[in-house]
Design a protein around this motif. Structure first.
Motif, short mmCIF file in Angstrom:
data_model
loop_
_atom_site.label_atom_id
_atom_site.label_comp_id
_atom_site.label_asym_id
_atom_site.label_seq_id
_atom_site.Cartn_x
_atom_site.Cartn_y
_atom_site.Cartn_z
N GLY A 130 0.86 -1.23 0.10
CA GLY A 130 -0.17 0.07 -0.02
C GLY A 130 0.94 1.34 0.11
O GLY A 130 2.08 1.27 0.07
N ARG A 131 0.20 2.42 0.13
CA ARG A 131 0.82 3.70 0.16
C ARG A 131 0.45 4.29 1.16
O ARG A 131 -0.68 4.50 1.59
N VAL A 132 1.60 5.09 1.76
CA VAL A 132 1.26 5.97 2.79
C VAL A 132 0.81 7.31 2.43
O VAL A 132 1.68 7.87 1.78
N GLY A 133 -0.28 7.82 2.52
CA GLY A 133 -0.82 9.26 2.10
C GLY A 133 -0.23 10.33 3.25
O GLY A 133 0.10 11.33 2.44
N ARG A 134 -0.10 10.16 4.24
CA ARG A 134 0.22 11.25 5.00
C ARG A 134 0.86 10.88 6.29
O ARG A 134 0.61 9.68 6.95
N ILE A 135 1.84 11.70 7.02
CA ILE A 135 2.52 11.46 8.31
C ILE A 135 2.08 12.65 9.08
O ILE A 135 2.42 13.88 8.68
N THR A 136 1.60 12.45 10.33
CA THR A 136 1.63 13.63 11.42
C THR A 136 2.25 13.40 12.53
O THR A 136 2.49 12.22 12.99
N GLU A 137 2.67 14.38 12.98
CA GLU A 137 3.71 14.19 14.15
C GLU A 137 2.73 14.58 15.64
O GLU A 137 1.86 15.46 15.70
N GLN A 138 2.87 13.65 16.66
CA GLN A 138 2.03 13.83 17.83
C GLN A 138 3.06 14.45 18.87
O GLN A 138 4.18 14.78 18.51
N GLU A 139 2.50 15.00 19.89
CA GLU A 139 3.03 15.68 20.96
C GLU A 139 4.29 15.06 21.44
O GLU A 139 5.36 15.74 21.84
N ASN A 140 4.53 13.75 21.62
CA ASN A 140 5.23 12.97 22.15
C ASN A 140 6.52 12.54 21.05
O ASN A 140 7.36 12.07 21.50
N GLY A 141 6.48 13.03 19.94
CA GLY A 141 7.31 12.77 18.94
C GLY A 141 7.09 11.73 18.20
O GLY A 141 7.91 11.47 17.10
N ASN A 142 6.19 10.79 18.43
CA ASN A 142 5.80 9.73 17.71
C ASN A 142 4.99 10.12 16.32
O ASN A 142 4.66 11.34 16.30
N LEU A 143 4.91 9.31 15.23
CA LEU A 143 4.24 9.68 14.15
C LEU A 143 3.23 8.79 13.91
O LEU A 143 3.27 7.47 13.97
N LEU A 144 2.31 9.51 13.16
CA LEU A 144 0.90 8.67 12.84
C LEU A 144 1.05 8.76 11.49
O LEU A 144 0.82 9.88 10.64
N LEU A 145 0.88 7.34 10.80
CA LEU A 145 0.92 6.89 9.56
C LEU A 145 -0.51 6.75 8.72
O LEU A 145 -1.20 5.77 9.73
N ARG A 146 -0.95 7.57 7.85
CA ARG A 146 -2.19 7.19 7.21
C ARG A 146 -2.14 6.56 5.89
O ARG A 146 -1.38 7.23 5.12
N ALA A 147 -2.53 5.37 5.87
CA ALA A 147 -2.11 4.52 4.45
C ALA A 147 -3.24 3.97 4.00
O ALA A 147 -4.31 3.61 4.69
N GLU A 148 -3.23 3.30 2.87
CA GLU A 148 -4.15 2.64 2.00
C GLU A 148 -3.44 1.24 1.92
O GLU A 148 -2.49 1.29 1.13
#
Length: 428
Positions: free
Chosen positions: A315-333
């Motif tokens: 699949g493909r990752v469409g977006r990465i957003t950064e969390q307050e603790n520095g972790n990263l949230l990946l949104r993918a299809e």
């Protein structure tokens, strides 16, 4: 100097291999490298695929052999400033930059470096570690000679005072070197795609979204930190994601180029395996379009990665957003057979498998008649039958300057370019 001599531009594995093959035939070779040391990208790697061998163990003996060969003149810290054609000869002008260190006196002891008060981000460690304003790029550097970075030097004079060989010389001037050669081999290597262009992945702003070469340096035991830690806080990551085809295989010019960079799948699989073997208690996910494991032993290497616990998500990752603790949230299809679904996963570190870009645009100005393809790689006369001969008689190409390829193919093409150059000057 003359029609029977060859100029090799670039001191990576392609340039060094071509120079050695020519010199072993008794041909005089001028090996030019713009950096303070030969070695190129290969010397920065942790391991090579699919054998997981040590790159330094393979390449360092070749580097030393090139520097000691009687028929190779090594011209490090030098750049080609002009190329003119005169009959069968190329008249080449080199600009040899001032190191502010006498190469004949310096013994590479490192005393000057150890006493220098100025810290500068290290190019060898991709900006992670630090070097000094007077420095030797890495332990196996060839030539192992210090270089003063005058852009960062504060002219305190400490290096000059502590040098036991009295090699530091701030009065040193750049030199102009004129050569006459019968053939030229272009082995200028590559750059990686610029991740700052990808806003959807953080655009180079998220500390824990790192390029593949940075991960390479983290995985090396004697690297800048000696361990795999995430840059924002030094924490050992327990969930790591790798994103393939970043800057490659994109129909949208904003996100990269349409060609496949060929090596990204395999170097990512190698890094993913190394991450698990280094950290043990870690989850590693690889997001891919499709795995291109085309070489000898590559498919088995891919399956072995699955066996050690690397998880592959098509699949493909469409977006990465950064969390307050520095972790990263990946949104993918994610594609599963004929179905697809949108998922969100949180990771502590994300590695971008960056595609390959050529880095010899300046050379195009020196040889304006040299044909390049639409993406800036050097065109060859017949890619399938004669993959080293360019449209300019006497100019040959080797390695990634011609197009993306792995180390094995690079070495083979370098040897082929050496043989073509040898045959060409023999017939002059």
């Amino acid at each position: 100097m003359g029609a029977k001599d060859v100029l090799v531009i670039g001191g990576g594995i392609a340039g060094v291999q071509a120079a050695l093959d020519l010199a072993d035939q008794g041909i005089k070779v001028y090996l030019v490298e713009k950096g303070p040391s030969i070695g190129g990208r290969m010397i920065q790697l942790q391991k090579v695929f699919p054998t997981m061998d040590c790159p330094s163990c393979i390449f360092t003996p070749k580097m030393v052999a090139a520097s000691n060969h009687p028929d190779i003149t090594l011209l490090a810290y030098s750049e080609v400033s002009e190329i003119k054609r005169e009959g069968n000869l190329f008249l080449v002008t080199l600009y040899k930059k001032a190191r502010y260190v006498d190469e004949d006196r310096c013994v590479g002891c490192g005393i000057c470096e150890n006493n220098c008060p100025v810290d500068v981000p290290s190019e060898y460690d991709n900006g992670l570690g630090a070097r000094k304003a007077i420095y030797i790029p890495f332990a196996q550097a060839v030539p192992k000679v210090a270089t003063v970075d005058l852009d960062h030097c504060v002219l305190c004079g400490v290096c000059e005072r502590v040098c036991p060989a009295k090699a530091v010389n701030f009065a040193q001037k750049p030199e102009t070197i004129n050569l006459e050669v019968g053939a030229i081999i272009v082995a200028t290597g590559f750059n990686l795609y610029d991740p700052s262009k990808l806003e959807q992945y953080g655009g180079g702003k998220f500390a824990n979204v790192i390029p593949s070469l940075t991960m390479e340096r983290l995985l090396i035991p004697n690297g800048p930190y000696g361990a795999v830690v995430r840059p924002s806080d030094g924490k050992i990551p327990r969930r790591v994601a790798y994103l393939l085809c970043v800057g490659s295989r994109s129909r949208n010019p904003i996100n990269g180029y349409p060609y496949c960079s060929r090596v990204c799948c395999m170097y990512t699989i190698r890094q993913a395996q190394s991450t698990i073997l280094n950290l043990r208690k870690v989850e590693v996910d690889v997001y891919y379009m499709d795995i291109r494991a085309y070489g000898k032993g590559f498919e088995e290497f891919y399956r072995r990665a699955e066996g050690v616990g690397v998880r592959f998500w098509k699949g493909r990752v469409g977006r990465i957003t950064e969390q307050e603790n520095g972790n990263l949230l990946l949104r993918a299809e994610i594609i599963d057979g004929s179905d697809s679904r949108i998922v969100e996963q949180e990771y502590e570190m994300v590695v971008l498998a960056l595609g390959i870009r050529p880095q010899h645009r300046a050379l195009a100005k020196l040889l304006p008649e040299l044909e390049l393809d639409d993406y800036g790689f050097v065109k060859t006369a017949a890619p399938k039958l004669d993959p080293t001969t360019t449209n300019v008689p006497g100019v040959f190409v080797a390695g990634v300057a011609e197009g993306p390829k792995d180390i094995v193919d690079t070495v083979m093409q370098a040897s082929a370019a050496a043989m073509r150059a040898s045959a060409y000057i023999t017939n002059l």
